[in-house]
Design a protein around this motif. Structure first.
Motif, PDB file in Angstrom:
ATOM      1  N   VAL A  53      36.340  49.910  39.323  1.00 54.92           N
ATOM      2  CA  VAL A  53      36.698  49.428  37.989  1.00 54.92           C
ATOM      3  C   VAL A  53      36.284  47.973  37.791  1.00 54.92           C
ATOM      4  CG1 VAL A  53      38.600  51.051  37.758  1.00 54.92           C
ATOM      5  CG2 VAL A  53      39.040  48.781  38.687  1.00 54.92           C
ATOM      6  N   THR A  71      41.707  57.784  38.502  1.00 57.11           N
ATOM      7  CA  THR A  71      40.739  57.262  37.540  1.00 57.11           C
ATOM      8  C   THR A  71      40.304  58.344  36.559  1.00 57.11           C
ATOM      9  OG1 THR A  71      39.980  55.705  39.203  1.00 57.11           O
ATOM     10  CG2 THR A  71      38.570  55.998  37.293  1.00 57.11           C
ATOM     11  N   ARG A 105      42.886  58.600  33.941  1.00 59.25           N
ATOM     12  CA  ARG A 105      42.795  57.489  32.981  1.00 59.25           C
ATOM     13  C   ARG A 105      41.669  57.697  31.988  1.00 59.25           C
ATOM     14  NH1 ARG A 105      43.397  52.193  36.625  1.00 59.25           N
ATOM     15  NH2 ARG A 105      41.549  53.171  37.455  1.00 59.25           N
TER      16      ARG A 105
END
Length: 69
Positions: free
Chosen positions: A32, A61, A64
């Protein structure tokens, strides 16, 4: 400072993970962050190698990404 030396010392004490396992986990946790910074800190010179061999998708992730509307 390159993290390679620290990871090498840590990997030497673990039979389960080994050197590349630690590098993969380290790179994946930092995906990220700006790729140029991860490359510099981890000692990679090629973005393709970093992203295809060392960084991988992880469930947190991916969730997300799916939650962004």
């Amino acid at each position: 400072m390159c993290v390679s030396r620290l990871l090498n010392e840590k990997a030497a004490t673990s039979e389960r993970w080994g050197w590349h396992g630690f590098r993969r986990a380290w790179a994946t946790r930092r995906k990220v962050l700006p790729v140029q910074d991860v490359m510099r800190a981890g000692g990679w010179r090629d973005v393709k190698a970093l992203q295809t061999a060392y960084q991988s998708a992880d469930p947190e992730t991916v969730r997300r990404v799916l939650d962004i509307a």
